[in-house]
Scaffold this active site. Structure first.
Site, PDB file in Angstrom:
ATOM      1  N   ALA A  32       1.713  -8.577   5.185  1.00 41.03           N
ATOM      2  CA  ALA A  32       1.715  -7.675   4.038  1.00 41.03           C
ATOM      3  C   ALA A  32       2.897  -7.938   3.114  1.00 41.03           C
ATOM      4  CB  ALA A  32       1.756  -6.228   4.521  1.00 41.03           C
ATOM      5  N   LYS A  33       3.922  -8.618   3.623  1.00 41.01           N
ATOM      6  CA  LYS A  33       5.118  -8.971   2.834  1.00 41.01           C
ATOM      7  C   LYS A  33       5.644  -7.786   2.042  1.00 41.01           C
ATOM      8  CE  LYS A  33       4.007 -13.889   2.870  1.00 41.01           C
ATOM      9  NZ  LYS A  33       2.651 -13.896   3.463  1.00 41.01           N
ATOM     10  N   ARG A  34       5.687  -6.618   2.665  1.00 44.11           N
ATOM     11  CA  ARG A  34       6.222  -5.443   2.027  1.00 44.11           C
ATOM     12  C   ARG A  34       7.742  -5.524   1.973  1.00 44.11           C
ATOM     13  NH1 ARG A  34       1.213  -5.317   1.029  1.00 44.11           N
ATOM     14  NH2 ARG A  34      -0.041  -3.461   1.394  1.00 44.11           N
TER      15      ARG A  34
END
Lengths: 272, 272
Positions: free
Chosen positions: B98-100
């Site tokens: 998700a590379k949040r």
């Protein structure tokens, strides 16, 4: 075709405001702790504060935490901004605060999600993956991206303040890179209002760019100091997100109007 | 209570595999261009490849682009991994790609979304905001986070390769920071398999950490080179995400088994 920032400037003209109303449905503030509560909370805030909003900024996380119904609520909130804008007769941009950042076809999918599925006009992004990870969000000049540059949290400096070999901190290099990538007038920067020195430094490195400066109010940033450090020479170029100071006010419309007027008076002092 | 990486190591023992099966429902690969098509595509891949998967890695963007139904599909895919694991008798971790990356209460909401609402066991994150933005994902040692360090895209170097005053590039500093933050055995790194020199350098800076190394296959990374550069001294510590090379194979189960066996033979050569 207009660029995202000419769209934003038009709205700033219409409402004489640099206020960006944050739509942050914190569970503890909701009428019910679910997606429907988040929706009602946001619809109410949109309805009341729209006349004073240069932009709305829904925070994806607070919807995402409710799963699919949260995502449906986010879509409806963005649609409500559109409807409210039509009643006002002035389109209000929606900046999706999502801080995404991914590569190639994944970035394409996030851009589709933000701009097509949800209908937002701009998005916040991480700069860590470089230019090609930002490009898919810039292809349509009417859509914009704000790149994280210097954030307002305590650990912001862990990476952003590291000194580069030329002496500059990483965040100033990010501001310069973003300025170089901004060939279609649709890239802005995110710089915390809690750090006026950083804001001034970014303003110097990128004199013409729009800066989204969160941190006034709940996070303790001082409005006047932030404006003086971050406004462009023309007295604009700074968007000030405010959320709880409005949603928790007894009268959110009046709180937004007052904040807009305080900003105008500081802009006026500065340019006179 | 076990840590995320002891959970992963247990699964690696059970399946003798370092393969991380990417669940990337690209629209062009789906039986129907909608959330239901994405769900069917992923359920099929989970069913077939589970015996050879050290982990599954659904990519949030490809679900998010379908809005609320996409989010519901993502929840069902993660539930399907749980059910398939039960039938196998060995729990397979789910790494939400998700590379949040966000701050304070927003980071809390993303952590809740990933680990509670969706039921994932780990998530990919951007390191740009510093330690306090990562902490909410680490509070429960059974849940993990992989921090972007050196990505596999063409523009990765724009920011990640900038030279710091001490001479090191930014990405090596990120590896060192992450290693220092890894007090609960639940932080890993993401380093593209397309850049074996970077992989070797990160391995040197963080000898004990797990690295998720995308880029083998579709993005052109060579499996043997990547393994030699990135494996830990014990012949482990590297997870290799593969997606299209499996989903587009005539027989995904056989393709996964063959890839696992190639990896085993390279591990064996290296440690003998």
């Amino acid at each position: 075709m207009e660029s995202f920032f000419s769209f934003l400037e038009k709205r700033v003209n219409d409402c004489s405001s640099l206020l960006c109303v944050g739509l942050d449905p914190h569970v503890s503030d909701l009428p019910a702790p679910n997606a429907d509560g988040a929706l009602r909370f946001c619809l109410d805030l949109v309805e009341r504060t729209a006349p004073y909003a240069a932009a709305f900024k829904p925070n994806a996380a607070f919807f995402e935490q409710f799963g699919a119904p949260g995502w449906a609520a986010l879509e409806r909130v963005i649609a409500a901004v559109r409807e409210r804008s039509q009643r006002l007769g002035s389109m209000i941009p929606v900046i999706l605060d999502a801080k995404r950042g991914d590569i190639s076809s994944t970035a394409d999918a996030y851009a589709r999600s933000a701009f097509q599925t949800l209908g937002a006009h701009a998005i916040t992004l991480s700069p860590y993956l470089g230019r090609d990870a930002v490009e898919p969000f810039l292809a349509d000049p009417e859509k914009g991206a704000f790149l994280l540059c210097k954030t307002s949290n305590p650990g912001a400096g862990d990476l952003q303040d590291l000194a580069l070999s030329g002496g500059e901190p990483v965040y100033v290099a990010v501001a310069r890179l973003a300025q170089g990538w901004n060939t279609r007038d649709n890239i802005g920067l995110v710089v915390g209002a809690t750090q006026p020195e950083a804001l001034a430094r970014v303003r110097q490195a990128a004199p013409g760019m729009w800066i989204l400066a969160p941190g006034v109010g709940a996070q303790g940033g001082d409005l006047e100091t932030a404006l003086k450090a971050g406004l462009r020479a023309d007295g604009r170029g700074l968007l000030l997100p405010v959320s709880r100071a409005l949603s928790r006010a007894a009268n959110p419309a009046r709180a937004a109007a007052e904040l807009r007027d305080r900003i105008i008076s500081i802009q006026y002092q500065r340019t006179k």
